[in-house]
Design an enzyme around this catalytic site. Structure first.
Site, short mmCIF file in Angstrom:
data_model
loop_
_atom_site.label_atom_id
_atom_site.label_comp_id
_atom_site.label_asym_id
_atom_site.label_seq_id
_atom_site.Cartn_x
_atom_site.Cartn_y
_atom_site.Cartn_z
N LYS A 35 0.89 -1.31 -0.06
CA LYS A 35 -0.17 0.08 -0.01
C LYS A 35 0.90 1.31 0.14
O LYS A 35 0.58 2.15 -0.65
CB LYS A 35 -0.77 -0.05 1.35
CG LYS A 35 -1.85 -1.01 1.45
CD LYS A 35 -2.91 -0.73 2.39
CE LYS A 35 -1.97 -0.95 3.74
NZ LYS A 35 -1.41 -2.17 3.88
N THR A 36 2.00 1.26 1.00
CA THR A 36 2.65 2.44 0.79
C THR A 36 3.62 2.58 -0.35
O THR A 36 3.54 3.62 -0.80
CB THR A 36 3.69 2.27 2.15
OG1 THR A 36 2.81 2.07 3.15
CG2 THR A 36 4.70 3.51 2.50
N ASP A 218 -1.58 7.91 3.75
CA ASP A 218 -1.16 6.35 4.02
C ASP A 218 -1.98 6.40 5.61
O ASP A 218 -2.09 7.18 6.19
CB ASP A 218 0.25 6.37 4.19
CG ASP A 218 0.76 4.90 4.34
OD1 ASP A 218 -0.02 4.24 3.94
OD2 ASP A 218 2.24 4.72 4.26
N GLU A 219 -2.09 4.80 5.81
CA GLU A 219 -2.55 4.55 7.05
C GLU A 219 -3.88 5.05 7.45
O GLU A 219 -4.10 5.57 8.46
CB GLU A 219 -1.52 4.62 8.20
CG GLU A 219 -0.11 4.45 7.91
CD GLU A 219 0.02 2.97 8.41
OE1 GLU A 219 -0.76 2.39 8.79
OE2 GLU A 219 1.07 2.39 8.19
N GLN A 249 -5.51 -3.08 10.88
CA GLN A 249 -4.50 -2.38 11.56
C GLN A 249 -4.77 -0.93 12.16
O GLN A 249 -4.09 -0.36 12.60
CB GLN A 249 -3.27 -2.14 10.72
CG GLN A 249 -2.65 -3.52 9.84
CD GLN A 249 -1.42 -2.97 9.23
OE1 GLN A 249 -0.47 -2.66 9.44
NE2 GLN A 249 -1.44 -3.26 7.86
N ARG A 616 5.07 -7.62 11.10
CA ARG A 616 6.38 -6.82 10.78
C ARG A 616 7.45 -7.54 10.39
O ARG A 616 8.48 -7.11 9.88
CB ARG A 616 6.73 -5.82 12.03
CG ARG A 616 5.56 -4.76 12.73
CD ARG A 616 5.38 -3.88 11.66
NE ARG A 616 4.01 -4.02 11.15
CZ ARG A 616 3.37 -3.77 9.73
NH1 ARG A 616 4.08 -3.00 9.30
NH2 ARG A 616 2.35 -4.35 9.63
N1 LIG Z 1 4.93 -5.37 -6.48
C1 LIG Z 1 5.91 -5.60 -5.54
N2 LIG Z 1 6.99 -6.22 -5.94
C2 LIG Z 1 7.76 -6.40 -4.99
N3 LIG Z 1 8.13 -6.06 -3.81
C3 LIG Z 1 7.12 -5.26 -3.45
C4 LIG Z 1 5.74 -5.06 -4.31
N4 LIG Z 1 5.14 -4.40 -3.49
C5 LIG Z 1 5.55 -4.17 -2.20
N5 LIG Z 1 6.56 -4.68 -2.30
C6 LIG Z 1 7.62 -4.78 -1.08
O1 LIG Z 1 6.72 -5.47 -0.01
C7 LIG Z 1 7.14 -4.58 1.19
C8 LIG Z 1 5.79 -4.11 1.80
O2 LIG Z 1 5.05 -3.29 1.15
P1 LIG Z 1 4.81 -1.99 1.98
O3 LIG Z 1 5.49 -1.25 3.10
O4 LIG Z 1 4.33 -0.86 0.84
O5 LIG Z 1 3.26 -2.73 2.56
P2 LIG Z 1 2.11 -1.91 3.13
O6 LIG Z 1 0.76 -2.68 2.54
O7 LIG Z 1 2.17 -0.62 3.13
O8 LIG Z 1 2.08 -2.53 4.48
P3 LIG Z 1 1.81 -2.16 6.07
O9 LIG Z 1 0.33 -2.44 6.04
O10 LIG Z 1 2.56 -2.95 6.91
O11 LIG Z 1 1.90 -0.76 6.13
C9 LIG Z 1 8.02 -3.50 1.26
O12 LIG Z 1 9.36 -4.02 1.19
C10 LIG Z 1 7.88 -3.18 -0.43
O13 LIG Z 1 8.92 -2.81 -1.10
MG LIG Z 2 2.52 1.11 4.79
#
Ligand SMILES: Nc1ncnc2c1ncn2[C@@H]1O[C@H](COP(=O)(O)OP(=O)(O)OP(=O)(O)O)[C@@H](O)[C@H]1O
Ligand SMILES: [Mg+2]
Length: 679
Positions: A35-36, A218-219, A249, A616
């Site tokens: 998402k981030t 975000d969040e 979350q 995490r």
């Molecule tokens: N399409 C992709 N290909 C490879 N790696 C990815 C891809 N999308 C995300 N990632 C990697 O996966 C990990 C998690 O991504 P991110 O932090 O954006 O998730 P999130 O959904 O924001 O998580 P959270 O809910 O914990 O905030 C990061 O290391 C990111 O670089």
């Molecule tokens: Mg995130």
């Protein structure tokens, strides 16, 4: 038409979210699903492919640290020139910028002070004239919830049904008047006041809507009512925004955040584009399954299930230990051993815990084992007496009306201004409706103070004026010099050595030096004047410590502060009933026991916190719980948390992922030796 030069490392759903520009977009997905990443890539896309200027894009994150990481990431994706003017910050920082620009519209000086929770509590304490901490905090919390629900003192008074709410409503009114007199705002005001102004003033609203052409959040699950309104007001009818979040979350209900904001988007915006992400890129399957299993015990708004291509991974360890001290030592030894076995770095490990109080034993154990560590989310650096002392001077320089800072500065170090003098000064200021600082220059004419009382006040006033003149005249280049001049003129180092034993004085002086170094670095990096700096500091103190640099160190963090982050190896400690789920102090426990709904809501929020903790971890996860724990100087018998059994592990008790982790120190040492011989 925008071209298609999106990076290949986005899946189809992520791409869709990045490229969608026809109105509001909500990305709803579990932890680690990118998402981030969608937010960062979308900003890059807007800048590079869609001709947006940085000035017109605002991205809101939950912490300053997240904002910093996101800015860096964007700068690595697009040319610096393109990113110019881009705003990536927290809701509160945006509020500060807004209020500084619009201060006049609401009768605030642009140099207003920002009062943190400690400052606010001190005011409430004065108004309530009690030292009952629980009562003070309850009043503070109630006022804060009212503010976040956009209720002013009048509305609060109308709605107050219980005697304690009526008392809080009375305090609320005087509290507002006090803040006003000090030209100060509290954290809640940083969002509430902009919302109020945007609602009431069409010209201001149009100007900001012109400016914010694309907004990203975000969040999103942790936004409160007020923040939701801010998003709506800034984006207006065009509603060009992308929010990303995960209802599982949501861990800030206690601060007035409401996950209903997610559901509300779907009803408020008929054309909302909803995108789900299902692939997790962070964790191995075992960790994900455990997370899914725990969270399936909560009712939820949106169903989602995560999968990962990272393979099953090692099994999750659960360790039962006799005491919290033994737990801390065991964690330290395990990390040392694993670092060696896995050829990992210190920074690959994080130790997460529910409550700040758990940090102390962990820190002690890691220090004994000579393991480098940093702490985040802990008792703020900015809450230390010496830091507050120095900042009081800075705050006063910037805002003379800040009476609490005046009192702190004028009495630390002691300069012959006693309580009697302050009282007379206070009465004079109140009669004339002026600040204490102004009173210093006027009271001399009245002969209310003896010459020996007046003299130190006037010297102090002249000193502050002198530095103030410089701070207002000189640009960011002089910030460092002004700071140095101020600190040496105060004689703070000598004050510490005069009043404390040498070891303490040394430690405190070091903190002051750290603060100065940090302020100077900030001033230089972001080209900030002393005035900018002071408002910046107030925000940093809110959630995180000044751990901006990323040394190779084990990360100690509360679960709350670990949000959005990831680590290869995670230790989640103190997974016990009462601690996680946390039941608070004993009086809390009784209240909860009497109210089934409240209890259920608490356990659900704690379960989401557990979900945040588990997710995490990228490669390994180890849990521990203590059979006995010190609580208020007493050993209390503990039970493993229900969340452990909810993880659905094969053999939950004492199944350690790494057989060596169960070794005693002596065994471990020999294990290390034998390994060393082999290599
Ligand atoms: N399409 C992709 N290909 C490879 N790696 C990815 C891809 N999308 C995300 N990632 C990697 O996966 C990990 C998690 O991504 P991110 O932090 O954006 O998730 P999130 O959904 O924001 O998580 P959270 O809910 O914990 O905030 C990061 O290391 C990111 O670089
Ligand atoms: Mg995130």
């Amino acid at each position: 038409m925008p071209g298609d030069t999106l990076p290949v490392d986005l899946n189809a759903a992520q791409r869709e979210a990045v490229k969608y520009l026809n109105g509001p977009c909500l990305v709803l997905a579990g932890a680690g699903s990118g998402k981030t990443r969608v937010i960062t890539q979308k900003i890059a896309y807007l800048l590079r492919e869609c001709g947006y200027s940085g000035r017109h894009i605002v991205a809101l994150t939950f912490t300053n640290k997240a904002a910093k990481e996101m800015s860096e990431r964007i700068r690595s994706l697009v040319d610096t020139r393109l990113a110019r003017g881009l705003t990536v910050c927290t809701f509160h920082s945006l509020g500060v910028r807004f209020l500084r620009e619009e201060a006049e519209q609401i009768n605030l000086k642009p140099q207003f002070s920002i009062f943190d929770a400690t400052d606010a509590l001190a005011i409430i304490q004065e108004l309530l004239a009690t030292t009952d901490k629980a009562r003070l905090r309850a009043v503070q919390q109630t006022i804060s919830l009212w503010k976040n629900a956009m209720l002013g003192p009048d509305e609060a008074a109308q709605r107050a049904l219980t005697p304690s709410d009526e008392e809080a409503a009375r305090v609320y009114r005087s509290y507002e008047a006090t803040l006003n007199a000090y030209q100060a705002v509290d954290f809640d005001d940083l969002v509430r006041l902009p919302v109020r102004l945007l609602e009431q003033n069409t010209a201001v609203r149009e100007r900001w809507q012109q400016r914010v052409q694309y907004l990203l959040v975000d969040e999103y699950q942790d936004t409160n009512e007020c923040q939701y309104r801010l998003v709506q007001l800034l984006t207006g009818d065009r509603a060009q925004f992308t929010a990303v979040g995960d209802d599982d979350q949501a861990i800030y209900a206690w601060r007035g955040a409401t996950v209903e904001n997610l559901a509300k988007l779907t009803t408020d915006y008929a054309n909302l584009k909803l995108i789900k992400l299902e692939q997790n890129y962070r964790s191995v399957q075992r960790i994900l399954s455990a997370a899914n299993s725990v969270i399936s015990h909560n009712p939820n708004l949106f169903n989602k299930r995560l999968w990962s291509e990272h393979g099953a991974g090692e099994s999750i360890g659960v360790k039962a230990i006799d005491s919290d001290e033994a737990e801390a030592e065991w964690v330290g030894l395990s990390i040392s051993g694993q670092r060696f076995d896995r050829r990992a770095e210190w920074r690959d490990f994080a130790v997460l815990y529910r409550s700040n109080q758990q940090a102390r034993v962990l820190e002690q154990a890691l220090r004994n084992l000579r393991i480098p560590y940093t702490v985040s989310g802990g008792q703020s650096f900015f809450d230390k007496a010496e830091i507050r002392d120095v900042l009081a001077y800075l705050r006063l320089l910037v805002n003379e009306a800040d009476d609490p800072s005046f009192i702190r500065a004028v009495t630390t170090p002691r300069r012959g201004v006693g309580q009697g003098t302050l009282k007379t000064l206070g009465q004079f200021a109140a009669t004339h409706g002026i600040s204490l600082f102004e009173a210093v220059f006027q009271i001399g004419m009245t002969e209310q103070l003896a010459p020996r009382q007046l003299e130190p006040l006037e010297t102090f006033g002249a000193f502050i004026n002198r530095i103030q003149a410089r701070a207002q005249k000189d640009g960011p280049d002089s910030s460092a010099e002004i700071l140095d001049e101020l600190i040496s003129a105060i004689g703070y180092e000598r004050h510490l050595y005069d009043t404390l034993d040498e070891r303490q004085a040394q430690a405190r002086w070091q903190n002051v030096l750290d603060l100065l170094a940090w302020l100077k670095r900030k001033a230089q990096e972001d080209s900030l004047t002393v005035i900018d700096l002071v408002q910046h500091v107030a925000l940093v103190s809110m959630l995180e410590r000044h751990d901006e640099a990323d040394p190779d160190a084990v990360k100690l963090s509360t679960l709350h502060a670990s949000k959005g982050l990831e680590y290869p190896h995670v230790f989640l400690v103190g997974v016990e009933e009462g601690l996680l789920p946390h039941m608070g102090r004993e009086d809390d426990e009784q209240v909860l026991a009497a109210d089934a709904n409240m209890l259920a809501a608490r356990v659900q929020e704690e379960r989401r916190l557990m979900y945040v903790g588990i997710t995490r971890a990228q490669r390994t996860l180890t849990l521990s719980w203590c059979k006995r724990r010190r609580r208020a100087r007493e050993d209390v018998v503990r039970e493993p948390s229900r969340f452990i059994s909810e993880m659905g592990l094969a053999s939950p008790v004492d199944a350690s992922p790494d057989p060596q982790a169960n070794y005693s120190p002596k065994e471990r040492l020999s294990a290390l030796k034998s390994l060393l011989q082999k290599t």
